[in-house]
Motif scaffolding. Structure first.
Motif, short mmCIF file in Angstrom:
data_model
loop_
_atom_site.label_atom_id
_atom_site.label_comp_id
_atom_site.label_asym_id
_atom_site.label_seq_id
_atom_site.Cartn_x
_atom_site.Cartn_y
_atom_site.Cartn_z
N SER A 32 -8.33 -0.61 -7.66
CA SER A 32 -7.73 -0.99 -6.38
C SER A 32 -7.00 -2.31 -6.53
O SER A 32 -7.38 -3.14 -7.37
N TYR A 64 0.08 3.70 -3.01
CA TYR A 64 -0.68 4.90 -2.73
C TYR A 64 0.18 6.07 -2.25
O TYR A 64 -0.04 7.21 -2.66
N THR A 83 -11.84 -0.83 -0.45
CA THR A 83 -10.45 -1.16 -0.15
C THR A 83 -10.23 -1.24 1.36
O THR A 83 -9.55 -2.14 1.86
N ASP A 116 0.83 -1.21 0.00
CA ASP A 116 0.00 0.00 0.00
C ASP A 116 0.86 1.26 0.00
O ASP A 116 0.52 2.26 -0.65
#
Length: 324
Positions: free
Chosen positions: A140, A119, A263, A115
């Motif tokens: 996602s 992100y 998510t 992640d």
């Protein structure tokens, strides 16, 4: 094209046309049984559809196979015929291979590091730069359970040498290369054919997280499991780029909210996935742990495959994304 294929295509088109008659309806194609306890992708899809329905956008879940196989659904998403689908990570790599970094064995420490790369350090945006021109977007990356291990029908695996007499089911050539690095062989088998392949000896095992044989009923013939922690098991939630770009600002905000909520639900679900090993043992599966030395052997052998999975520039980008 055979009559069987023509009839199948006609039924898919009819289903899409019927559901698309009401423009507000958003089709969400599932890739697993509708199991909120055992399927991480269903947790994502259901949370996504629920959020949309609760916020004024009609969404409907379509069971696995109702709109075709993975390749067919992917094509429909790129054409805007299906709005949202759960899909294998590798299916987008036919367009751009950056996403294959998520399939590097023993590369990530866990979903938190993934992640962070996706992100915080922009790797999801980089992936989408390469694939959105083809009409699809990764909404996602979805975890499907704890890190994958080794299942097989024949005997325990305690060291890499124990792999020598096994032929493993492979997703693609990259996984065959990985098996060869481990001193064994692989054969590409579609997921629909896996049960038959395992029962007839076409394949002796596969790499998957611990819950998979339980979810798909494979414990009848898979009797040995080694939690080798090879790779964080993931799939993708893909959306039609044409559909997404055609949304109003208000609708796109709602869809983005649904993606975030789904998510989050998926990550929360992962934290509940304890006790799976006990369920495997109760189903008659023998679990064999690796020593640190045996795990290191698998890890060292796997590293030589990295440049067959991604190119040098892509590997450098992923390495930077997990260290920054």
């Amino acid at each position: 094209m055979t009559l069987k294929h023509l009839l199948k295509a006609a039924s898919v088109i009819a289903l899409i046309t019927a559901s698309g008659a009401a423009q507000a309806q958003i089709k969400v194609a599932l890739d697993s049984p509708a199991d909120l306890d055992g399927s991480g992708t269903y947790v994502w899809a259901h949370a996504f559809a629920t959020y949309l329905n609760e916020h004024g956008m009609e969404a409907e879940e379509y069971q696995r196979g109702a709109l075709g196989g993975d390749d067919e659904v992917f094509d429909q998403v790129t054409q805007g015929l299906v709005e949202v689908a759960m899909a294998p990570l590798g299916i987008a790599s036919s367009i751009d291979t950056m996403i294959n970094g998520l399939r590097l064995p023993y590369f990530f420490s866990g979903i938190e590091q993934i992640d962070h790369a996706l992100y915080d350090n922009g790797m999801l945006a980089r992936i989408n730069e390469g694939i959105t021109p083809a009409g699809v977007r990764i909404a996602s990356v979805v975890t499907v359970g704890p890190a994958a291990g080794l299942f097989n029908t024949r005997h325990p695996i305690a060291t890499m040498a124990d792999m020598a007499d096994l032929r493993m089911r492979a997703l693609d050539q990259a996984q065959i290369d990985l098996f060869q690095a481990w001193g064994t062989t692989g054969t590409i088998v579609s997921w629909a054919e896996v049960p038959n392949a395992l029962q007839t000896g076409v394949a002796d095992g596969y790499v998957n997280p611990a819950f998979v044989p339980l979810l798909f009923g494979h414990t009848e013939f898979l009797h040995y499991y080694t939690p080798a922690d090879i790779i964080t098991s993931m799939r993708s939630a893909i959306i039609s780029e044409d559909w997404y770009e055609g949304l109003s600002d208000e609708e796109r905000t709602t869809v983005d909210g649904a993606i975030a909520a789904a998510t989050e639900a998926n990550r929360e679900w992962l934290s509940t996935q304890t006790g799976v090993h006990a369920q495997l043992e109760a189903a008659g599966v023998t679990i064999t742990e690796l020593t640190p030395e045996a795990r290191a052997e698998f890890q060292d052998a796997s590293a030589v495959t990295y440049t067959t999975i991604v190119n040098a520039d892509e590997l450098a980008a992923w390495q930077a994304a997990i260290t920054e």
